[in-house]
Motif scaffolding. Sequence first.
Motif, mmCIF file in Angstrom:
data_model
loop_
_atom_site.group_PDB
_atom_site.id
_atom_site.type_symbol
_atom_site.label_atom_id
_atom_site.label_comp_id
_atom_site.label_asym_id
_atom_site.label_seq_id
_atom_site.Cartn_x
_atom_site.Cartn_y
_atom_site.Cartn_z
ATOM 1 N N TYR A 188 0.899 -0.923 0.285
ATOM 2 C CA TYR A 188 0.186 0.017 0.095
ATOM 3 C C TYR A 188 0.914 1.047 0.058
ATOM 4 O O TYR A 188 0.864 2.571 -0.892
ATOM 5 C CB TYR A 188 -1.176 -0.060 0.973
ATOM 6 C CG TYR A 188 -1.992 1.182 1.605
ATOM 7 C CD1 TYR A 188 -2.812 1.692 0.677
ATOM 8 C CD2 TYR A 188 -1.323 2.047 2.596
ATOM 9 C CE1 TYR A 188 -3.537 2.517 0.624
ATOM 10 C CE2 TYR A 188 -2.329 3.201 2.943
ATOM 11 C CZ TYR A 188 -2.818 3.923 1.336
ATOM 12 O OH TYR A 188 -3.130 4.918 1.644
ATOM 13 N N HIS A 192 0.530 3.993 -3.009
ATOM 14 C CA HIS A 192 -0.090 4.596 -2.793
ATOM 15 C C HIS A 192 1.038 6.357 -2.430
ATOM 16 O O HIS A 192 0.131 7.169 -2.764
ATOM 17 C CB HIS A 192 -1.078 4.576 -2.164
ATOM 18 C CG HIS A 192 -2.051 4.302 -3.243
ATOM 19 N ND1 HIS A 192 -3.157 3.886 -3.251
ATOM 20 C CD2 HIS A 192 -2.436 2.096 -2.066
ATOM 21 C CE1 HIS A 192 -3.810 2.701 -3.868
ATOM 22 N NE2 HIS A 192 -3.462 1.649 -3.694
ATOM 23 N N HIS A 193 1.550 6.016 -1.897
ATOM 24 C CA HIS A 193 2.512 7.272 -0.864
ATOM 25 C C HIS A 193 4.389 7.355 -1.522
ATOM 26 O O HIS A 193 4.570 7.916 -0.779
ATOM 27 C CB HIS A 193 2.371 7.077 0.240
ATOM 28 C CG HIS A 193 0.826 7.097 1.005
ATOM 29 N ND1 HIS A 193 0.565 7.895 1.043
ATOM 30 C CD2 HIS A 193 -0.447 5.758 0.724
ATOM 31 C CE1 HIS A 193 -0.549 8.024 1.188
ATOM 32 N NE2 HIS A 193 -1.046 7.113 1.378
ATOM 33 N N PRO A 221 -7.106 -0.725 0.018
ATOM 34 C CA PRO A 221 -6.157 -0.133 -0.020
ATOM 35 C C PRO A 221 -6.883 0.759 1.820
ATOM 36 O O PRO A 221 -5.845 0.990 2.267
ATOM 37 C CB PRO A 221 -6.675 1.612 -0.335
ATOM 38 C CG PRO A 221 -6.949 0.335 -2.115
ATOM 39 C CD PRO A 221 -7.898 -0.470 -1.828
#
Length: 282
Positions: A188, A192-193, A221
């Motif tokens: 994740y 996503h980051h 997510p």
Amino acid sequence: MRIDRADSEAELLGTPASSREIVKVVAGDFEVRLAESAAEVDAAQALRYRVFYEEMTAHPTPEMAARRRDFDAFDEVCDHLVVLDRRRGDGPEGIVGTYRLLRRSAAARIGRFYSSAEYDIQPLIDYPGEVLEVGRSCIEKDARNTATMQMLWRGIALYSSHYNIQAMFGCPSLPGADPSQHSLSMSYLYHHHLAPPEIRVRALASRFVDMNVLPPGSYDPRKAMARLPPIIKGYLRLGGYVGDGAVIDSQFDTTDVFVIVKTEIITEKYIRHYERGMREHD
């Protein structure tokens, strides 16, 4: 690795007496400020020992175990942010939370940032403006609540504003040293980051653990976010990014990730909140 040298000897000697009030917030029974004495730094180290080595599963050196303190050479050059519950006392006995803060000048004194043992942090060494490494964050078990954490964040915001910090970074942890237990969290974070290329720090090749484990779209997510430790979720909510690769920290029995936060968000949010509170009490 190049670290800019401090402009003056005073900067290299830690927080000068005239700057001890740069972080000073009192809210009810709680106060956040920089540690002002060796006894307060010692109390912060004792708190770190209780949390990391007694409550959690870190492995102390024999000297640490004998003294019941978590310490290393970085403690001598860092600023130590502390939260006090003044019902317990106004000095060392009142400390219920702490964060260790390392600016360029302090890193220059010791020769490196702490996280450089795990990551190639050259993108942040080269980052324009002042940067701040944060670490050793912990809170006394019976004081773990939103109020204590907010006091720590307010302290970091004031510190960042005073020193014009442009970016903050550190290595928060996932509990346990088996990365296979963190496939969901790491995937994740990676999908996503992940930090943009210009500030993307990468784990050292000898310690690199791939975070890109599960295929995108193969997990929820929201469930992945919910499983992250509160401190990592806090960084992400402030717009934080992660570096490429996790690292196993055998001493602390954790899986570390690298987080970068551009501090204008923290500073603006918390300074505005603090100033509003001051106006309301005028």
